[in-house]
Design an enzyme around this catalytic site. Structure first.
Site, PDB file in Angstrom:
ATOM      1  N   GLN A 116       0.014   9.498   3.634  1.00  0.00           N
ATOM      2  CA  GLN A 116       0.446   8.997   2.334  1.00  0.00           C
ATOM      3  C   GLN A 116      -0.233   9.770   1.209  1.00  0.00           C
ATOM      4  O   GLN A 116      -1.461   9.806   1.136  1.00  0.00           O
ATOM      5  CB  GLN A 116       0.098   7.505   2.227  1.00  0.00           C
ATOM      6  CG  GLN A 116       0.352   6.896   0.857  1.00  0.00           C
ATOM      7  CD  GLN A 116       0.081   5.405   0.849  1.00  0.00           C
ATOM      8  OE1 GLN A 116       0.869   4.608   1.364  1.00  0.00           O
ATOM      9  NE2 GLN A 116      -1.035   5.000   0.271  1.00  0.00           N
ATOM     10  N   GLY A 117       0.541  10.365   0.329  1.00  0.00           N
ATOM     11  CA  GLY A 117       0.007  11.127  -0.797  1.00  0.00           C
ATOM     12  C   GLY A 117       0.153  10.358  -2.093  1.00  0.00           C
ATOM     13  O   GLY A 117       1.060  10.652  -2.897  1.00  0.00           O
ATOM     14  N   TYR A 118      -0.707   9.391  -2.309  1.00  0.00           N
ATOM     15  CA  TYR A 118      -0.683   8.586  -3.536  1.00  0.00           C
ATOM     16  C   TYR A 118      -1.859   8.934  -4.451  1.00  0.00           C
ATOM     17  O   TYR A 118      -1.690   9.476  -5.523  1.00  0.00           O
ATOM     18  CB  TYR A 118      -0.728   7.087  -3.193  1.00  0.00           C
ATOM     19  CG  TYR A 118       0.610   6.441  -2.962  1.00  0.00           C
ATOM     20  CD1 TYR A 118       1.749   7.169  -2.638  1.00  0.00           C
ATOM     21  CD2 TYR A 118       0.758   5.058  -3.038  1.00  0.00           C
ATOM     22  CE1 TYR A 118       2.966   6.571  -2.417  1.00  0.00           C
ATOM     23  CE2 TYR A 118       1.971   4.436  -2.826  1.00  0.00           C
ATOM     24  CZ  TYR A 118       3.074   5.192  -2.510  1.00  0.00           C
ATOM     25  OH  TYR A 118       4.282   4.570  -2.291  1.00  0.00           O
ATOM     26  N   SER A 119      -3.074   8.556  -4.019  1.00  0.00           N
ATOM     27  CA  SER A 119      -4.257   8.673  -4.878  1.00  0.00           C
ATOM     28  C   SER A 119      -4.574  10.115  -5.239  1.00  0.00           C
ATOM     29  O   SER A 119      -4.366  11.029  -4.446  1.00  0.00           O
ATOM     30  CB  SER A 119      -5.473   8.050  -4.186  1.00  0.00           C
ATOM     31  OG  SER A 119      -5.307   6.659  -4.019  1.00  0.00           O
ATOM     32  N   SER A 151      -5.564   9.436   4.547  1.00  0.00           N
ATOM     33  CA  SER A 151      -5.809   9.199   5.976  1.00  0.00           C
ATOM     34  C   SER A 151      -4.832  10.004   6.820  1.00  0.00           C
ATOM     35  O   SER A 151      -3.664  10.162   6.456  1.00  0.00           O
ATOM     36  CB  SER A 151      -5.647   7.705   6.290  1.00  0.00           C
ATOM     37  OG  SER A 151      -6.507   6.920   5.501  1.00  0.00           O
ATOM     38  N   GLU A 235       2.833  -2.584   2.849  1.00  0.00           N
ATOM     39  CA  GLU A 235       1.473  -2.291   3.309  1.00  0.00           C
ATOM     40  C   GLU A 235       0.696  -3.564   3.583  1.00  0.00           C
ATOM     41  O   GLU A 235      -0.217  -3.580   4.396  1.00  0.00           O
ATOM     42  CB  GLU A 235       0.745  -1.451   2.255  1.00  0.00           C
ATOM     43  CG  GLU A 235      -0.626  -0.971   2.671  1.00  0.00           C
ATOM     44  CD  GLU A 235      -1.256  -0.063   1.634  1.00  0.00           C
ATOM     45  OE1 GLU A 235      -2.071   0.781   2.019  1.00  0.00           O
ATOM     46  OE2 GLU A 235      -0.935  -0.199   0.437  1.00  0.00           O
ATOM     47  N   SER A 369      -8.239  -1.168  -6.393  1.00  0.00           N
ATOM     48  CA  SER A 369      -9.515  -1.841  -6.616  1.00  0.00           C
ATOM     49  C   SER A 369      -9.311  -3.291  -7.047  1.00  0.00           C
ATOM     50  O   SER A 369      -8.237  -3.686  -7.507  1.00  0.00           O
ATOM     51  CB  SER A 369     -10.325  -1.103  -7.684  1.00  0.00           C
ATOM     52  OG  SER A 369      -9.720  -1.257  -8.955  1.00  0.00           O
TER      53      SER A 369
END
Length: 390
Positions: A116-119, A151, A235, A369
């Site tokens: 997953q390429g989010y952050s 990850s 998720e 967060s």
């Protein structure tokens, strides 16, 4: 909606338990080999609402049963869970027929792994600050930017990436959800991130003009924010119940250690142990209530409860961090001492409680967060004034 298990679910539980027991009694496997075994046996993609992609039909209750039995059996850590539990339901909801045909069967067979390429370094919990760009180049996009905390990036064949496709856009406008192949030497670089635990589950990913096909935009160009938010609902769906099985096993070991060391004689420690147990039960019933009201989609949008995923994240993140603190407390001073086998070559041979304490420090940060989750609840559920954006 009442959530309960009937006779068919219990029969399914027996089948799942028997298969796991028989397979785990043999030679151990992991990674891609294990994913293929799960796929061949039809255990990947339970309950997908599409026919013909290699998965068996299973209602929500049986999806929960499988997740719980998998956790109880202490089966190998999944390498394919991102593709199965995040990408697949997102494609089913937002993908084209061609996208489903291309990508769902390899996931169901355990043949293709995803990350997953989010952050990003400047856009973690505040995902709307994404700066990675994708520029249209005839039939392709060229992706440039950096993702972090990714990850499985070293093992993955594909990455679903949230990118900015409109150069002058800001915040959640002008974003797209793009499927990018990872095997692009010279255009994609993966660097492991060494953590407090000494391990490297997470990675940085650098895109330098990486290519992605134009037809691999999910949900249409510019609609990435809607697709990305939908995915975050999945998720926190069925998989949270399996997570709680693992939490229960950790809590049981902490209780046993507290009794063995005499720490349980302290009334303050006993109170904390009881609180941990009661809060874990609360998390389970909250998860079942949410799943029951959503009909199994795992997307809070189906229930009108925009705060459900945020509440779930707040509950388990803080709970797990407190459990890590309690684990080292009941161990006493020995929790601060490394094993005799430590050496300069392998300085991070942590025991289970030390690893739990260090890793769980991040639970209230990753995946959104606590501060961001509270803001979502305040703005979208309670209707409080929105926080000013600088």
């Amino acid at each position: 909606m009442e959530f309960g298990f009937g006779p068919e679910d219990e029969a399914f539980r027996g089948e799942a338990r028997a298969w796991l027991a028989a397979r785990l009694a043999g030679d151990p496997v992991a990674g891609r080999d294990w994913e293929r075994e799960l796929g061949n046996a039809g255990w990947i993609g339970l309950g997908w609402d599409e026919a013909g992609y290699g998965n068996r039909t299973a209602p929500l209750t049986q999806q929960v049963v499988w997740a719980e039995e998998y956790a109880r059996a202490k089966a190998p850590t999944r390498s394919g869970h991102i593709g199965e539990n995040l990408l697949a339901p997102t494609l089913i909801a937002h993908g084209t027929a061609d996208q489903k045909t291309r990508f769902l069967p390899p996931v169901a067979r355990g043949e293709e792994l995803w990350c997953q390429g989010y952050s990003e370094p400047g856009a973690g919990s505040d995902l709307a600050g994404v700066r990675t760009t994708a520029v249209r180049d005839t039939g392709s996009y060229r992706v440039t930017g950096q993702k972090i905390w990714t990850s499985l990036a070293r093992e993955a064949d594909w990455c679903f990436v949230l990118v900015r496709t409109q150069p002058e856009s800001t915040r959640h406008h002008g974003l797209s959800f793009l499927l990018v192949p990872m095997d692009q030497p010279g255009r994609i670089e993966v660097r492991p991130i060494r953590q407090l635990t000494g391990t490297s589950e997470f990675n940085e990913v650098f895109f330098d003009g990486a290519l992605a096909r134009a037809e691999h935009v999910v949900g249409g160009e510019g609609n990435g924010w809607r697709v990305a938010m939908s995915l975050l609902g999945y998720e926190r769906g069925v998989s949270t119940l399996a997570q709680q099985i693992g939490f229960a096993a950790e809590l049981r070991r902490v209780v046993e250690t507290a009794v063995a060391t005499g720490a349980a004689a302290d009334p303050v420690v006993r109170d904390r142990l009881v609180r941990q147990w009661a809060e874990l039960r609360t998390m389970r019933w909250n998860a079942l209530r949410t799943l029951g009201s959503s009909g199994g989609a795992g997307d809070a949008g189906d229930t009108g409860d925009a705060g459900a995923p945020s509440v779930a994240k707040l509950l388990w993140g803080g709970w797990h961090r407190r459990l890590g603190e309690l684990a080292v407390q009941v161990r006493g001073a020995g929790a601060a001492v490394g094993p005799a086998a430590w050496s300069a070559a392998a300085p991070y041979e942590l025991d289970a409680f030390q690893h739990l304490f260090l890793f769980s420090r991040a639970d209230t940060i990753y995946g959104g967060s606590d501060e961001i989750q509270r803001t979502i609840i305040a703005e979208r559920v309670l209707g409080l004034p929105r926080e000013p954006k600088g």
